[in-house]
Scaffold this motif. Structure first.
Motif, PDB file in Angstrom:
ATOM      1  N   ILE A 341      73.388  14.297 -17.620  1.00 23.47           N
ATOM      2  CA  ILE A 341      72.517  13.292 -18.237  1.00 23.47           C
ATOM      3  C   ILE A 341      71.105  13.868 -18.210  1.00 23.47           C
ATOM      4  O   ILE A 341      70.627  14.302 -17.151  1.00 23.47           O
ATOM      5  CB  ILE A 341      72.557  11.959 -17.471  1.00 23.47           C
ATOM      6  CG1 ILE A 341      73.982  11.386 -17.492  1.00 23.47           C
ATOM      7  CG2 ILE A 341      71.567  10.968 -18.066  1.00 23.47           C
ATOM      8  CD1 ILE A 341      74.153  10.144 -16.642  1.00 23.47           C
ATOM      9  N   PHE A 343      66.982  13.469 -19.485  1.00 20.92           N
ATOM     10  CA  PHE A 343      65.821  12.787 -20.070  1.00 20.92           C
ATOM     11  C   PHE A 343      64.875  13.861 -20.607  1.00 20.92           C
ATOM     12  O   PHE A 343      64.450  14.754 -19.858  1.00 20.92           O
ATOM     13  CB  PHE A 343      65.084  11.960 -19.013  1.00 20.92           C
ATOM     14  CG  PHE A 343      65.837  10.749 -18.531  1.00 20.92           C
ATOM     15  CD1 PHE A 343      65.480   9.470 -18.959  1.00 20.92           C
ATOM     16  CD2 PHE A 343      66.897  10.878 -17.642  1.00 20.92           C
ATOM     17  CE1 PHE A 343      66.168   8.357 -18.506  1.00 20.92           C
ATOM     18  CE2 PHE A 343      67.586   9.770 -17.182  1.00 20.92           C
ATOM     19  CZ  PHE A 343      67.222   8.505 -17.615  1.00 20.92           C
ATOM     20  N   PHE A 383      65.855   2.853 -15.791  1.00 24.01           N
ATOM     21  CA  PHE A 383      67.257   2.452 -15.938  1.00 24.01           C
ATOM     22  C   PHE A 383      67.460   1.487 -17.104  1.00 24.01           C
ATOM     23  O   PHE A 383      68.547   1.437 -17.691  1.00 24.01           O
ATOM     24  CB  PHE A 383      67.780   1.872 -14.624  1.00 24.01           C
ATOM     25  CG  PHE A 383      68.160   2.944 -13.647  1.00 24.01           C
ATOM     26  CD1 PHE A 383      69.409   3.539 -13.704  1.00 24.01           C
ATOM     27  CD2 PHE A 383      67.251   3.397 -12.709  1.00 24.01           C
ATOM     28  CE1 PHE A 383      69.754   4.554 -12.827  1.00 24.01           C
ATOM     29  CE2 PHE A 383      67.583   4.411 -11.831  1.00 24.01           C
ATOM     30  CZ  PHE A 383      68.841   4.991 -11.886  1.00 24.01           C
ATOM     31  N   LEU A 386      68.074   3.934 -19.702  1.00 18.25           N
ATOM     32  CA  LEU A 386      69.388   4.561 -19.566  1.00 18.25           C
ATOM     33  C   LEU A 386      70.503   3.605 -19.988  1.00 18.25           C
ATOM     34  O   LEU A 386      71.488   4.024 -20.626  1.00 18.25           O
ATOM     35  CB  LEU A 386      69.602   5.015 -18.120  1.00 18.25           C
ATOM     36  CG  LEU A 386      70.913   5.753 -17.819  1.00 18.25           C
ATOM     37  CD1 LEU A 386      71.009   7.039 -18.637  1.00 18.25           C
ATOM     38  CD2 LEU A 386      71.049   6.051 -16.336  1.00 18.25           C
ATOM     39  N   ARG A 388      70.117   1.282 -22.105  1.00 16.85           N
ATOM     40  CA  ARG A 388      69.794   0.930 -23.490  1.00 16.85           C
ATOM     41  C   ARG A 388      69.433  -0.544 -23.667  1.00 16.85           C
ATOM     42  O   ARG A 388      69.707  -1.147 -24.706  1.00 16.85           O
ATOM     43  CB  ARG A 388      70.927   1.352 -24.437  1.00 16.85           C
ATOM     44  CG  ARG A 388      70.997   2.862 -24.589  1.00 16.85           C
ATOM     45  CD  ARG A 388      72.147   3.299 -25.460  1.00 16.85           C
ATOM     46  NE  ARG A 388      72.064   2.763 -26.808  1.00 16.85           N
ATOM     47  CZ  ARG A 388      73.011   2.942 -27.731  1.00 16.85           C
ATOM     48  NH1 ARG A 388      74.098   3.631 -27.430  1.00 16.85           N
ATOM     49  NH2 ARG A 388      72.876   2.426 -28.925  1.00 16.85           N
ATOM     50  N   ILE A 397      67.190  10.467 -24.620  1.00 20.90           N
ATOM     51  CA  ILE A 397      68.081  10.648 -23.476  1.00 20.90           C
ATOM     52  C   ILE A 397      69.410  11.180 -24.002  1.00 20.90           C
ATOM     53  O   ILE A 397      69.938  10.668 -25.004  1.00 20.90           O
ATOM     54  CB  ILE A 397      68.296   9.326 -22.711  1.00 20.90           C
ATOM     55  CG1 ILE A 397      66.957   8.732 -22.277  1.00 20.90           C
ATOM     56  CG2 ILE A 397      69.204   9.543 -21.500  1.00 20.90           C
ATOM     57  CD1 ILE A 397      67.062   7.338 -21.681  1.00 20.90           C
ATOM     58  N   ILE A 399      73.484  12.566 -23.149  1.00 22.01           N
ATOM     59  CA  ILE A 399      74.650  12.765 -22.297  1.00 22.01           C
ATOM     60  C   ILE A 399      75.460  13.895 -22.924  1.00 22.01           C
ATOM     61  O   ILE A 399      75.945  13.766 -24.056  1.00 22.01           O
ATOM     62  CB  ILE A 399      75.503  11.480 -22.182  1.00 22.01           C
ATOM     63  CG1 ILE A 399      74.756  10.403 -21.394  1.00 22.01           C
ATOM     64  CG2 ILE A 399      76.830  11.787 -21.518  1.00 22.01           C
ATOM     65  CD1 ILE A 399      75.557   9.148 -21.123  1.00 22.01           C
ATOM     66  N   ILE A 404      72.027   9.382 -26.777  1.00 25.90           N
ATOM     67  CA  ILE A 404      72.735   8.136 -26.457  1.00 25.90           C
ATOM     68  C   ILE A 404      72.538   7.077 -27.536  1.00 25.90           C
ATOM     69  O   ILE A 404      73.341   6.148 -27.647  1.00 25.90           O
ATOM     70  CB  ILE A 404      72.303   7.579 -25.083  1.00 25.90           C
ATOM     71  CG1 ILE A 404      70.819   7.181 -25.075  1.00 25.90           C
ATOM     72  CG2 ILE A 404      72.612   8.568 -23.976  1.00 25.90           C
ATOM     73  CD1 ILE A 404      70.389   6.455 -23.807  1.00 25.90           C
TER      74      ILE A 404
END
Length: 583
Positions: A341, A343, A383, A386, A388, A397, A399, A404
């Motif tokens: 993951i 950023f 978060f 993360l 969304r 971000i 993955i 994402i």
């Protein structure tokens, strides 16, 4: 239902809204058509009753026509009753469909929007609009649209009696149109103001309910009561204007009809003198002209009634076309086993304030990562991005190198098992709060807790009189803070096939024994490829592989617990004060 939109226009949208009720509408139109035929027959039967029965004192003929008229009346009333039942069912179904669609829309809206506007305020406002829109399916509105058949039938019937008298009563049409047109213009403006005030009251009410404890602590009862009275007074003033306009519409129509009826006698006498009609014809015509003038008046009030519905439709369009979370399904590789993951230059601006600034962070499968920092440092915002709930203002971000934002939102969130700091418990049983999708029995919950080595968290539940069937209460009000967190943790850990575990202050209300058990659990847990913990508790940090320290929206340090302790650098104040101070 989703086919209705602003571009269609009000009448087309009404047709679309009612399109799923075609059979009911067809049957209702059939009833109206038969009623229109009855409107043609009724004056003819009455004329014959007068001329062939009453005027000639013929009891047999009079009785015969009275029976015909009664039978015709029973048919009319029976059809009207059936129509009423049809429209009651239609209106309730339209109302239900709109309510469900709007509720589904609210659930899909972005969290940031819901927090800004308030769920209660949004739902209150849109419910008012739906109440208004659903009127298009009620009997009175659709009957208005169907009055054209009665008007045509009635005019034909009256034409057969006297075309001159019929042409005279049609004078009402242009006069009535001018009156309705002006009233409609005024009513539209008033209704728009009414909707704005209703929305304002909804927002105010939601704010008051969220702050009810402060109202009690500061004794704000009278102040808030006065505010409420002021808001509602404004609303009721506009409501009064509606009623006044409706009364003007009704009274002007009655006055116009009364003038027409009275002048009919003058014109009728003139025609009797000329021997163009009989007294029986005049009486019959005057009696049944009301069955034409009234439908004409009703038909012409459609525009006036739409003055209510149009603004509500426009509000609904605005709401239904609002931004919601991305649900586009993309071609994806297997996301059940993500490896990284990342950023990349992620920033978030909220209400003109930058709460996260150029975050660069890479998290690898197999790591247990703690996020620490003072309140307002950006942990929750990180978060929220993360998960969304919010979208980055800048950056992205990834993955496994996949943005994402390009992942179907439902599939994406299936990757996460999340226990937030304020995990919500619904007003239902503990069992239902653990198995939110109602897929687990009590026995399965117990077995899975044993398998995951968290059976000790069930102890307090099994000591309750109703055990798993105990009601949690509104927001878990019947449980202590620690008990609520245990239920939330069990629920989180029993979620299947989620490779990313997120725990936000999971032990903030635990007793010492429960916290020690939790720390051992996290230390030994290897079920999840990714474990992310937001915490202020220093005891858990030594079990983490990596610690991310945030301060004022920036990542200021990423390292292991041991290295942070060994570091000769001056430790950030945020880490010293909130994370490494042992009690």
């Amino acid at each position: 239902m989703s086919a209705i939109n602003k571009e269609n226009g009000i009448m087309k949208n009404i047709i679309i809204l009612l399109s799923s009720h075609k059979l009911s509408i067809i049957f209702s139109f059939a009833c109206t058509f038969i009623l229109a035929l009855a409107s043609i027959c009724a004056p003819i039967l009455t004329q014959n009753l007068m001329d062939k029965g009453v005027m000639l004192l013929n009891i047999k003929v009079t009785t015969q026509y009275v029976v015909y008229i009664i039978i015709l009346f029973l048919i009319q009333e029976g059809l009207s009753f059936i129509q009423g039942i049809i429209h009651i069912n239609m209106q309730n179904k339209v109302h239900l469909d709109l309510e469900v669609e709007s509720f589904s829309k609210i659930l899909r809206m972005k969290v940031q929007y819901l927090k800004n506007e308030g769920f209660a305020s949004i739902f209150s406002t849109i419910s008012c609009d739906i109440d208004t829109i659903a009127q298009v399916a009620n009997k009175s509105f659709l009957i208005l649209a169907m009055q054209i058949f009665k008007v045509i039938g009635g005019i034909i019937g009256l034409m057969l009696i006297s075309y001159k008298l019929t042409l005279f009563i049609l004078i009402i049409v242009p006069v009535k149109y001018l009156i309705i047109n002006k009233l409609t213009e005024i009513k539209t403006n008033v209704f728009n103001k009414f909707l704005l005030v209703t929305e304002k009251i909804g927002m105010w009410y939601g704010d008051i309910m969220n702050g009810v404890e402060e109202i009690k602590l500061w004794n704000l009862y009278q102040i808030k009561k006065n505010e409420y009275r002021k808001l509602q007074s404004e609303r009721f003033k506009l409501s009064n204007k509606f009623q006044v306009l409706d009364q003007i519409s009704e009274n002007s129509g009655s006055l116009l009809q009364n003038i027409i009826f009275n002048y009919l006698y003058i014109l009728g006498i003139a025609l009797i003198i000329k021997e163009e009609i009989t007294i029986g014809v005049l009486i019959t015509f005057v009696t049944y002209s009301e069955f034409v003038i009234t439908p004409i008046s009703l038909f012409m009030t459609i525009k006036y009634e739409i003055a209510n519905i149009k603004p509500a439709f426009e509000n609904y369009f605005k709401f239904i076309s609002g931004i919601e979370e991305n649900q586009d399904i993309k071609e994806l590789k297997n996301l059940q086993e993500p490896k990284v993951i990342r950023f990349n230059e992620v920033s978030l601006t909220y209400d003109s304030k930058k709460v996260l600034s150029h975050i660069n962070l890479e998290l690898t499968a197999g790591e247990k990562v703690a996020f620490v920092g003072a309140n307002g440092s950006g942990k929750s915002s990180l978060f929220n991005l993360l998960l969304r709930f919010y979208d980055p203002t800048e950056g992205a971000i990834y993955i496994d190198d996949l943005d994402i934002q390009k992942i179907d939102i439902d599939k994406y969130r299936d990757l996460f098992a999340v226990m937030s700091q304020d995990s919500y418990l619904f007003n239902t049983t503990i069992k239902n709060n653990i198995s939110l999708q109602n897929t687990l029995s009590v026995e399965e919950i117990q077995k899975q807790c044993i398998d995951k080595k968290i059976e000790s968290f069930l102890k307090f539940i099994e000591e309750l009189p109703k055990e798993f069937q105990t009601d949690a209460g509104i927001r878990g009000s019947k449980l202590s803070g620690g008990e609520k967190q245990k239920v939330a943790l069990i629920r989180t850990l029993l979620k299947k096939n989620s490779p990313i575990l997120v725990l936000d202050e999971a032990t903030s209300n635990y007793d010492m024994e429960s916290e020690q058990l939790f720390n051992r659990l996290v230390s030994d847990y290897d079920t999840y490829p990714f474990v992310f913990i937001i915490t202020h508790r220093p005891e858990i940090l030594e079990h983490m592989d990596k610690i991310v320290v945030l301060d004022q929206g920036h990542i200021i340090c990423v390292d292991s617990y041991k290295n942070l302790l060994k570091s000769d650098q001056i430790m950030p104040e945020i880490l010293q004060n909130n994370c490494l101070q042992r009690s």
